[in-house]
Each structure stands twice: as structure tokens, then as C-alpha cells.
Design a protein around this motif. Structure first.
Motif, mmCIF file in Angstrom:
data_model
loop_
_atom_site.group_PDB
_atom_site.id
_atom_site.type_symbol
_atom_site.label_atom_id
_atom_site.label_comp_id
_atom_site.label_asym_id
_atom_site.label_seq_id
_atom_site.Cartn_x
_atom_site.Cartn_y
_atom_site.Cartn_z
ATOM 1 N N ASN A 105 0.807 -1.164 0.007
ATOM 2 C CA ASN A 105 0.043 0.062 0.006
ATOM 3 C C ASN A 105 0.945 1.337 -0.030
ATOM 4 O O ASN A 105 1.600 1.575 0.945
ATOM 5 N N PRO A 106 0.757 1.754 -1.146
ATOM 6 C CA PRO A 106 1.972 3.010 -1.292
ATOM 7 C C PRO A 106 1.549 4.401 -0.224
ATOM 8 O O PRO A 106 2.683 4.920 0.156
ATOM 9 N N VAL A 107 0.284 4.570 0.179
ATOM 10 C CA VAL A 107 -0.009 5.524 1.090
ATOM 11 C C VAL A 107 0.383 4.971 2.452
ATOM 12 O O VAL A 107 1.161 5.902 3.132
ATOM 13 N N ALA A 108 0.306 3.900 2.661
ATOM 14 C CA ALA A 108 0.837 3.474 4.299
ATOM 15 C C ALA A 108 2.422 3.573 4.151
ATOM 16 O O ALA A 108 2.843 4.209 5.347
ATOM 17 N N PHE A 109 3.084 3.131 3.088
ATOM 18 C CA PHE A 109 4.535 3.341 3.042
ATOM 19 C C PHE A 109 4.978 4.712 3.326
ATOM 20 O O PHE A 109 5.977 5.105 3.944
ATOM 21 N N ALA A 110 4.306 5.640 2.473
ATOM 22 C CA ALA A 110 4.656 7.241 2.609
ATOM 23 C C ALA A 110 4.363 7.431 4.318
ATOM 24 O O ALA A 110 5.147 8.260 4.645
ATOM 25 N N PHE A 111 3.303 7.064 4.705
ATOM 26 C CA PHE A 111 3.010 7.548 6.138
ATOM 27 C C PHE A 111 4.106 6.836 7.076
ATOM 28 O O PHE A 111 4.509 7.511 7.941
ATOM 29 N N PHE A 112 4.432 5.604 6.804
ATOM 30 C CA PHE A 112 5.492 5.150 7.648
ATOM 31 C C PHE A 112 6.846 5.810 7.537
ATOM 32 O O PHE A 112 7.535 6.073 8.704
ATOM 33 N N LEU A 113 7.214 6.054 6.251
ATOM 34 C CA LEU A 113 8.412 6.913 6.224
ATOM 35 C C LEU A 113 8.225 8.109 6.888
ATOM 36 O O LEU A 113 9.392 8.405 7.373
ATOM 37 N N ALA A 114 7.124 8.835 7.030
ATOM 38 C CA ALA A 114 6.850 10.126 7.476
ATOM 39 C C ALA A 114 7.069 9.831 9.143
ATOM 40 O O ALA A 114 8.053 10.609 9.631
ATOM 41 N N VAL A 115 6.662 8.830 9.441
ATOM 42 C CA VAL A 115 6.739 8.560 11.023
ATOM 43 C C VAL A 115 8.310 8.381 11.408
ATOM 44 O O VAL A 115 8.742 8.902 12.187
ATOM 45 N N ILE A 116 8.748 7.542 10.454
ATOM 46 C CA ILE A 116 10.194 7.198 10.709
ATOM 47 C C ILE A 116 11.127 8.420 10.666
ATOM 48 O O ILE A 116 12.091 8.960 11.511
#
Lengths: 516, 132
Positions: free
Chosen positions: A2-13
Motif C-alpha cells: 500500500n503506497p500510502v501506508a508506505f509514505a506514512f511509515f516513512l513520515a513517522v520514521i
């Protein structure tokens, strides 16, 4: 993926690494590493306690439990909250007044003996490891599902992040990561609740009604239980309400504030945030049961751990799912960071600095030991998590609570409130609590299945009284034979200090008076 | 006017010992803690704490364990009271209210205890001075 999930993950990291970088310049010694120099404000600590406490078991576990079992799952919410009354009324302020870096510090403020410290450190490590395994196994499972990466990559990735947070930023980074997480988690949970309630014109009763239409009256009623089942519920509830006050990663948060007043205020803030969160858990649970469906939840994960993310997808598609997944990820890293600090303090400050070096380590050495221990704990937890993939997350957390309530809490309470308590009582009680709680789990249906010797899944109802009894009987038997008596800090000092927070210099330098 | 920078240590200083010697002598500092424990302000603090904490703890424990006990062993909580909402849920929600109310009752008491602690410090210093 899920690309949106991936983007949110990166933002949190990215956000957490930014906080770590900022904190790293302030993390200059053992005191900033373990307790942020004792300079965290009450409200900040309240948010951080919430971030430290609301784990994967709360966010993912309870939503799933309520979705699948209805009322039974809500016991966890009630118990996890009421536990803060034990924390506030009995342990938070005395602990702030007696402790320095670790829970063992508070215990050894009265009994300054290596063996007391060693046993207290052993308890901290055991409890934190069970808890950490639960978080890592849970985190691994989510990331496998949502990012489509192998379990081992997920666990190792989190482990590396943890090491960076703690080694560079210490407790300062941990505190702010926990604060950010608390805000994210409340926002995510609130958004999910609004999403669910909007379907019912914001009438929660209509939601309960819809759940009963779909799943029958049992969905909102306590289940019919036989004697063993009933005792198991009681046993779980005992561990829930008493466990929090013995969890090392929560207790050390009270050492990050300057005084008892700030410790007290932080519990009040935390109790409101944590309470509001748990109040929303039925909305998440029933919402998932109604809009996702029990079959679809079980299909994804038999324990229901994916109910909250699945609800997000049902309500708001991939974008909402991505956001909630990132919230779950932030939830887990913030809790694991607190656990790594607690466990590494037990290794470095308790075992290395005090048990091995007898307290004779320079500030530089202590700081170094703390960082090395943090790396060691992270690697150890990673390796254990790689082997524990099949473990049930809720079971590991319940075990941590039971050990905390059985092994830590009795010794802490007796140390503060009982004048006759002695080292033999402390050691006997701590070991009895630890061995009985872990031992009972090993012979319970959780591990032995059908052929279990101990019939309940939760050890608390037996192991917690045993912990108290161990302290009591050990004290009586040890009594006069306790050769360490000469090394005790007089109880008057502990009694006054625990209850007032008065420091040594305050009553020595007070008020001028003429020399007589 | 007494010198405001003058510090009362204890008998140790009256005997002419210097500060560093005193700090190595734990037996003397113990006296200060005993004195503090004997002040009337400390007795008042502990009485006030006990009078709140013991009944409050008994109450919330009883209220808390009432839920799982009644839910697991009786049918009392199985009645629907508001719509389909069972008494068990109402009881569970009441635990949230109970926790918040008790927290704030504790907070208001504990903020008063802080003033008593200031009095303990003053009384201890005075006792210390009298004993010299």
C-alpha cells in the motif's frame, strides 16, 4: 504494498529520527540518558506516560477482542485504566522521592545490598523482555501484512531504529517520541470513532443496537462462565489492576520529572488521555464487527489484531488504512523505546555500575555502559522476536503484567510502607513472585494445552498473593538473622522521604537561628 | 540580626567539626530524619494521607472487583437498562467516572499536603536548633 501506508511509515520514521537528532545534542550523560535529567514537565510526562503505556495490545488487541468477543474484551480497557489509581495513590510519589535512574534504585534506597539490586534488576529485565517480545511480534505481523516485507526484515528494521533512538537520544528522544505517538494515537482513534459514529447519526446506542442485530444479545453481555472461566476472569483482572504499578518502563517515567508534585500531575494528565482512549475502544471494536465483519477479521488474524486497520480501510479506503497503520507503527516504536531504556538501565546501571563495579564508575563509564547495554538489549530482543513469531501477543502482555504485579509490586509497597521489612523478605518476595508467575504460565493451558496442570490461563490470582506472602514470610524468617541490618537506611528516613520528598540538604540548611 | 547565611547543621557543627566531616557521618544525619518524623506537622501529614488513601483504596478495589465478580458469577448485570446496553456496560463506564473523580479528589488533597511538607521542614529545622 500500500503506497500510502508506505509514505506514512516513512513520515513517522523521519519525524522520530529528527526528534532523535535534536535530542542527541542534549543527551550528554547518564542522567540525561536514563531520566532526561529529571527535567520533564508534568503535562509532558503525562503525555509521555500515555505514549509509553498504550501499546499494540491496547490499540490492536482490545479492538480485536471487543470485535470478536464483545464485553469480555472491555475488561482490559477497564483494568488498564483503574490501575492508575494504584499508581497515583500508592507508588508514583514515593517512587519519585526515592528513585534515581531505575526501579532497583528505589528498592536499594532502603536496602543497599548488591543481591537486592541484582534480583530487582532481574525482575525488570524479565518483565521488559516479555513486554518487548509482544510489541515486536505484533509490529512484525503488521508490517508483513501492510508493507509486504518478510517478518525478519520488519523485526530487524525496528530493532535498528530502536538502537538509534536510544543510543543517540536516550530518555529525551524517548520522551518526545512517546509524546508524538500519544498525539497520533489519540488522533487516529478519534478519527476512527467519528467515522464509525457518523454511520449512526452520532448515537452510540444505535451502534450497540446494530451489533446486537448482527451478532445477538451476547455481543453486549458478559459471557456465561463456569467456575474455572470465572476465576480466570478474576485472575486476569487482578493482574491488570496491580500490574501497571510494577511495570518498570512506566515507573521510570516518574523519575524524569523534578518532584512529587510534577509526578502527581503527570498521572492526572495520563489518566485523562488513557481513559478517553479506552472509552473509544468499544466504538472501534463494535465498529469493526459491524463494518468489517467477524469472519473477515478472523480470516486476517485469528486473534483479531488487524481489526482496527481493517476498520480504517472499510471506512476510508487505502489512505485511512495507511494513516492508521502508521499510527500502529508509531505506537509500537514508542513503547519499545521505553522498554529498551528500562531494560538497559537494569543491565548497565544496576548490574554493571552497582553490582559489578560497586558504584565506583565514572560518569563517562556509566554513560558508555548505558549505551552499550541499549545496543545489547535491542539485539537480544530482536533475536528473541525472530524466534517467537508464533507467540500470541495478548498472552505475552498479560504475562508481563502478571510478573510485574507478582514480583515487583509487593516489594515496592512493603519497602515504602512496612517498617519491619528486610532484605531477606525483599529477595524472597521478588523471587517467589517471578518464579511462581512464570512457572504457572508454563504449566497453564497457554503452554500445555489440554494436559495443563494449572487450569487457568492467568497466573495472577495465585502468584500475586504468593509474591506478598514471600515478602512477609521472608521478613519474619529473616528477622534477627539478617546480617545486613547494619547496612539499612533507617526506616524513619525512607518513611519521611517517601512521603514528603524532603531532600537531605533541605532539613539541614533550613532557617537561620542563633548559635546557643 | 542573625547572619542569614548561617546554616544549622546539627550537634556535629556545634562540636566544631567542619562540613566535610559531618557529611561522612551518617549517624548524625539520621537524627534529622528522626526529628522530622516526630514533628507534629509530619504526624498531621500522615494522618491526613492515611485518612484519604486507605478508605479510597478499599473503595476502588471493591468497586473494581465488583464488576468481574458479579459479571462472572451472577446474572445481575445481564439486564438491559438503556436500549440494548446491559448493566455490565453501565458498570464498566462508571469505573471510568470513578477513576477520574478519585484522581481529582486525590489531587486536591495532595496539593494541600505540599503546604504541610513546608511546615515539616521548618519544624525540623527549629527542633534541630533547639537540640543544640
Amino acid at each position: 504494498m500500500n503506497p500510502v501506508a508506505f509514505a506514512f511509515f516513512l513520515a513517522v520514521i523521519a519525524l522520530t529520527l529528527l526528534v532523535t537528532y535534536w535530542a542527541s545534542r542534549r543527551n550528554v550523560g547518564a542522567s540525561t540518558h536514563y531520566v532526561a535529567g529529571g527535567q520533564i514537565k508534568g503535562w509532558q510526562n503525562g503525555l509521555a506516560i500515555s505514549g509509553d503505556y498504550l501499546s499494540a495490545a491496547s490499540f490492536l488487541g482490545i479492538a480485536g477482542a471487543i470485535a470478536l468477543t464483545g464485553f469480555s474484551g472491555f475488561y482490559l480497557s477497564v483494568g488498564f485504566l483503574v490501575a492508575y489509581l494504584v499508581v497515583l495513590l500508592l507508588v508514583a510519589e514515593p517512587l519519585r522521592n526515592l528513585g534515581k535512574y531505575t526501579v532497583a534504585d528505589a528498592l536499594t534506597s532502603r536496602f543497599n545490598l548488591r543481591r537486592v539490586r541484582a534480583v530487582a534488576a532481574l525482575n525488570t529485565i524479565s518483565i521488559s523482555m516479555f513486554y518487548m517480545l509482544a510489541q515486536l511480534v505484533g509490529a512484525g505481523a503488521i508490517m508483513v501484512l501492510l508493507l509486504d516485507i518478510p517478518y525478519s526484515v520488519a523485526v530487524i528494521g525496528i530493532g535498528i531504529l530502536m538502537t538509534i533512538y536510544i543510543v543517540a537520544g536516550g530518555m529525551i528522544a524517548t520522551t518526545w517520541i512517546q509524546i508524538i505517538k500519544a498525539v497520533l494515537l489519540m488522533a487516529g482513534t478519534f478519527a476512527l470513532s467519528v467515522g464509525v459514529l457518523a454511520q449512526f447519526n452520532f448515537n452510540p446506542l444505535a451502534m450497540f443496537e446494530a451489533a446486537t442485530e448482527q451478532y445477538g444479545m451476547e455481543a453486549v453481555m458478559p459471557p456465561e462462565l463456569d467456575l474455572v472461566g470465572g476465576l480466570d476472569v478474576i485472575s486476569l483482572n487482578i493482574a491488570l489492576v496491580l500490574g501497571t504499578a510494577g511495570l518498570p518502563h512506566i515507573l521510570i517515567r516518574f523519575l524524569t520529572v523534578p518532584d512529587a508534585k510534577a509526578a502527581r500531575n503527570s498521572v492526572i494528565v495520563a489518566t485523562w488521555i488513557i481513559g478517553l482512549f479506552y472509552l473509544m475502544t468499544p466504538i472501534l471494536g463494535y465498529g469493526a464487527a459491524i463494518f468489517v465483519g467477524r469472519d473477515a477479521i478472523v480470516e486476517q488474524n485469528p486473534a483479531g489484531n488487524m481489526a482496527a486497520p481493517q476498520l480504517a480501510q472499510a471506512l476510508g479506503g487505502d489512505i485511512f488504512l495507511g494513516f492508521i497503520t502508521a499510527v500502529a507503527f508509531a505506537t509500537i516504536v514508542a513503547v519499545v523505546a521505553g522498554l529498551v531504556i528500562a531494560a538497559s538501565g537494569a543491565f548497565a546501571h544496576d548490574f554493571y555500575t552497582n553490582v559489578i563495579k560497586g558504584g565506583e564508575a565514572s560518569e563517562r563509564e556509566q554513560f558508555m555502559a548505558a549505551r552499550i547495554a541499549a545496543v545489547g538489549v535491542s539485539i537480544g530482543a530482536m533475536l528473541l522476536a525472530l524466534g517467537a513469531r508464533e507467540f500470541n501477543v495478548a498472552f505475552l502482555v498479560a504475562l508481563a503484567f502478571a510478573v510485574a504485579a507478582s514480583a515487583n509490586l509487593p516489594a515496592i509497597l512493603f519497602m515504602i510502607f512496612w517498617k519491619r521489612f528486610n532484605t531477606i523478605g525483599a529477595i524472597t518476595g521478588m523471587l517467589t513472585g517471578l518464579i511462581s508467575s512464570v512457572g504457572l504460565v508454563l504449566i497453564s493451558p497457554n503452554v500445555m494445552g489440554e494436559s495443563a496442570i494449572y487450569p487457568l490461563e492467568n497466573p495472577g490470582i495465585v502468584s500475586i498473593p504468593l509474591g506478598f506472602l514471600g515478602c512477609y514470610i521472608g521478613t519474619l524468617l529473616g528477622g534477627k538473622r539478617d546480617e545486613a541490618r547494619a547496612l539499612y537506611t533507617p526506616y524513619e528516613k525512607i518513611y519521611v522521604q517517601a512521603n514528603t520528598g524532603i531532600r537531605e540538604e533541605e532539613i539541614e540548611e533550613k532557617e537561620p537561628a542563633p548559635r546557643s | 540580626m542573625p547572619d542569614l547565611n548561617y546554616r544549622i547543621y546539627n550537634a556535629g557543627e556545634a562540636r566544631g567539626d567542619n562540613d566535610t566531616d559531618f557529611k561522612k557521618e551518617p549517624a548524625l544525619s539520621v537524627n534529622q530524619w528522626e526529628r522530622a518524623a516526630q514533628t507534629s506537622a509530619f504526624h498531621e501529614l500522615m494522618r491526613s494521607k492515611r485518612n484519604f488513601i486507605i478508605p479510597a483504596t478499599i473503595f476502588f478495589m471493591a468497586f473494581y472487583f465488583g464488576l468481574p465478580t458479579l459479571a462472572a458469577f451472577t446474572d445481575l448485570l445481564d439486564v438491559q437498562v438503556i436500549g440494548v446496553l446491559s448493566l455490565a456496560y453501565i458498570y464498566a463506564f462508571a469505573q471510568f467516572a470513578m477513576t477520574w473523580i478519585l484522581c481529582h479528589l486525590y489531587l486536591s488533597r495532595a496539593n494541600r499536603w505540599d503546604d504541610i511538607v513546608e511546615r515539616i521542614k521548618r519544624e525540623t529545622a527549629r527542633k534541630g536548633a533547639e537540640s543544640q
